[in-house]
Design an enzyme around this catalytic site. Structure first.
Site, PDB file in Angstrom:
ATOM      1  N   CYS A  64       0.834  -1.205   0.000  1.00 20.21           N
ATOM      2  CA  CYS A  64       0.000   0.000   0.000  1.00 20.21           C
ATOM      3  C   CYS A  64       0.863   1.247   0.000  1.00 20.21           C
ATOM      4  O   CYS A  64       1.739   1.414   0.861  1.00 20.21           O
ATOM      5  CB  CYS A  64      -0.911  -0.008   1.223  1.00 20.21           C
ATOM      6  SG  CYS A  64      -1.894   1.493   1.411  1.00 20.21           S
TER       7      CYS A  64
ATOM      8  N   TYR B 134      -7.661   5.050  -9.075  1.00 20.43           N
ATOM      9  CA  TYR B 134      -7.387   4.114  -7.984  1.00 20.43           C
ATOM     10  C   TYR B 134      -8.311   2.898  -8.062  1.00 20.43           C
ATOM     11  O   TYR B 134      -7.871   1.758  -7.902  1.00 20.43           O
ATOM     12  CB  TYR B 134      -7.573   4.839  -6.652  1.00 20.43           C
ATOM     13  CG  TYR B 134      -7.349   3.973  -5.441  1.00 20.43           C
ATOM     14  CD1 TYR B 134      -6.079   3.492  -5.118  1.00 20.43           C
ATOM     15  CD2 TYR B 134      -8.408   3.654  -4.587  1.00 20.43           C
ATOM     16  CE1 TYR B 134      -5.870   2.703  -3.997  1.00 20.43           C
ATOM     17  CE2 TYR B 134      -8.207   2.868  -3.462  1.00 20.43           C
ATOM     18  CZ  TYR B 134      -6.934   2.395  -3.169  1.00 20.43           C
ATOM     19  OH  TYR B 134      -6.726   1.618  -2.055  1.00 20.43           O
TER      20      TYR B 134
ATOM     21  N   GLU C  31       0.915  -0.152  -7.184  1.00 19.28           N
ATOM     22  CA  GLU C  31       0.916   1.046  -6.349  1.00 19.28           C
ATOM     23  C   GLU C  31       2.368   1.346  -5.987  1.00 19.28           C
ATOM     24  O   GLU C  31       3.036   0.516  -5.361  1.00 19.28           O
ATOM     25  CB  GLU C  31       0.110   0.822  -5.060  1.00 19.28           C
ATOM     26  CG  GLU C  31      -1.377   0.800  -5.252  1.00 19.28           C
ATOM     27  CD  GLU C  31      -2.144   0.844  -3.922  1.00 19.28           C
ATOM     28  OE1 GLU C  31      -1.556   1.272  -2.904  1.00 19.28           O
ATOM     29  OE2 GLU C  31      -3.312   0.438  -3.915  1.00 19.28           O
TER      30      GLU C  31
ATOM     31  N   ASP D   7      -2.981  -7.255   2.304  1.00 20.47           N
ATOM     32  CA  ASP D   7      -3.328  -6.567   1.057  1.00 20.47           C
ATOM     33  C   ASP D   7      -2.988  -7.491  -0.114  1.00 20.47           C
ATOM     34  O   ASP D   7      -1.818  -7.764  -0.377  1.00 20.47           O
ATOM     35  CB  ASP D   7      -2.560  -5.253   0.924  1.00 20.47           C
ATOM     36  CG  ASP D   7      -2.942  -4.248   1.997  1.00 20.47           C
ATOM     37  OD1 ASP D   7      -4.127  -4.240   2.384  1.00 20.47           O
ATOM     38  OD2 ASP D   7      -2.078  -3.480   2.444  1.00 20.47           O
TER      39      ASP D   7
ATOM     40  N   TYR E   4      -0.076  -4.757  -5.309  1.00 19.48           N
ATOM     41  CA  TYR E   4       0.721  -4.772  -4.088  1.00 19.48           C
ATOM     42  C   TYR E   4       2.032  -5.540  -4.254  1.00 19.48           C
ATOM     43  O   TYR E   4       2.683  -5.880  -3.270  1.00 19.48           O
ATOM     44  CB  TYR E   4      -0.092  -5.376  -2.939  1.00 19.48           C
ATOM     45  CG  TYR E   4      -1.353  -4.601  -2.621  1.00 19.48           C
ATOM     46  CD1 TYR E   4      -1.295  -3.273  -2.214  1.00 19.48           C
ATOM     47  CD2 TYR E   4      -2.607  -5.199  -2.752  1.00 19.48           C
ATOM     48  CE1 TYR E   4      -2.448  -2.564  -1.939  1.00 19.48           C
ATOM     49  CE2 TYR E   4      -3.775  -4.496  -2.467  1.00 19.48           C
ATOM     50  CZ  TYR E   4      -3.682  -3.171  -2.059  1.00 19.48           C
ATOM     51  OH  TYR E   4      -4.843  -2.469  -1.794  1.00 19.48           O
TER      52      TYR E   4
ATOM     53  N   CYS F 298      -1.787   1.707   7.617  1.00 20.29           N
ATOM     54  CA  CYS F 298      -0.458   1.404   7.071  1.00 20.29           C
ATOM     55  C   CYS F 298      -0.243  -0.088   7.215  1.00 20.29           C
ATOM     56  O   CYS F 298      -0.127  -0.603   8.334  1.00 20.29           O
ATOM     57  CB  CYS F 298       0.639   2.171   7.796  1.00 20.29           C
ATOM     58  SG  CYS F 298       2.304   1.735   7.225  1.00 20.29           S
TER      59      CYS F 298
ATOM     60  N   CYS G 121      19.283  -5.934   5.923  1.00 16.91           N
ATOM     61  CA  CYS G 121      19.931  -5.983   4.609  1.00 16.91           C
ATOM     62  C   CYS G 121      21.258  -5.273   4.720  1.00 16.91           C
ATOM     63  O   CYS G 121      21.321  -4.042   4.888  1.00 16.91           O
ATOM     64  CB  CYS G 121      19.054  -5.289   3.568  1.00 16.91           C
ATOM     65  SG  CYS G 121      19.742  -5.345   1.900  1.00 16.91           S
TER      66      CYS G 121
END
Length: 214
Positions: free
Chosen positions: A57, A88, A100, A135, A140, A203, A212
């Site tokens: 998202c 959208y 997105e 999601d 996504y 969120c 990483c």
């Protein structure tokens, strides 16, 4: 029932022939970033570089990058599909092929591309295919959309580094797509800097907890 329910299909990117037709009219874009007070559209100052990333998202994803020192501007939008100037609702139907994404404009004298890649990998789970957490859908998917051969090489090298780290923790293979940036279509104004306007808004980002080491 939404008018777009009839277009809903499995999480497979449609072909250009299957995609919705779109329109010629471009989206209205606000002049300034609500947090950084910088332009959302080019021209940007000399020396700035750009990259487009998809990590679920775009509300939460954009916030991750506008909080990074050295980032000049961010904007949310759609790329990687077929439909010109999508809405959208059309992107969410799965019938445009778009992802997105967040446009990140940054000053390489203040933040390295490697730092942005590290932020990208650690801010989401890049092993989930056409979803990010709860999601679900092609919009996504995880993606890095590069603007130069140097960015391409760095992105591909970082994928190998993070894949090795994930494998050591028993996580599956990375599904991130790394492709040249095509046209970036700005999302609707209300999506831009959404979590600044709505601090308690949704969120869905969640990383793997694996570092990483770039």
């Amino acid at each position: 029932m939404s008018m777009f329910d009839r277009y809903r299909k499995p999480a497979v990117i449609p072909t250009a022939e299957q995609a919705l037709p779109g329109r010629t009219e471009k989206m209205h874009v606000p002049a300034l970033h609500t947090v950084l007070n910088t332009p959302l559209q080019a021209p940007f100052p000399a020396g700035m570089e750009q990259v487009v990333v998809g990590l679920g998202c775009f509300w939460g994803a954009e916030r991750k990058f506008w909080q990074q020192e050295g980032v000049y501007s961010t904007a949310v939008g759609y790329c990687g599909g077929h439909t010109p100037n999508p809405t959208y609702e059309e992107v969410c139907s799965g019938m445009t092929g778009h992802n997105e994404v967040v446009l990140v404009v940054f000053d390489p004298a203040k933040v390295s591309f490697q730092t942005l890649l590290k932020l990208f990998w650690e801010s989401h789970n890049p092993t989930q295919g056409m979803r990010q957490g709860n999601d679900v859908g092609t919009q996504y998917r995880s993606g890095i959309y590069y603007f130069s051969e140097e960015q391409k090489a760095a992105a591909k090298a970082s994928l190998l580094v993070y894949q090795e780290a994930l494998a050591k923790e028993g996580l599956p293979a990375v599904t991130t797509e790394i492709v040249a940036a095509g046209e970036f279509y700005y999302a609707e104004p209300y999506h831009q800097q959404y979590l600044d306007k709505n601090p308690g808004g949704y969120c869905g980002l969640g990383g793997t907890g694996v570092s990483c080491s770039l």
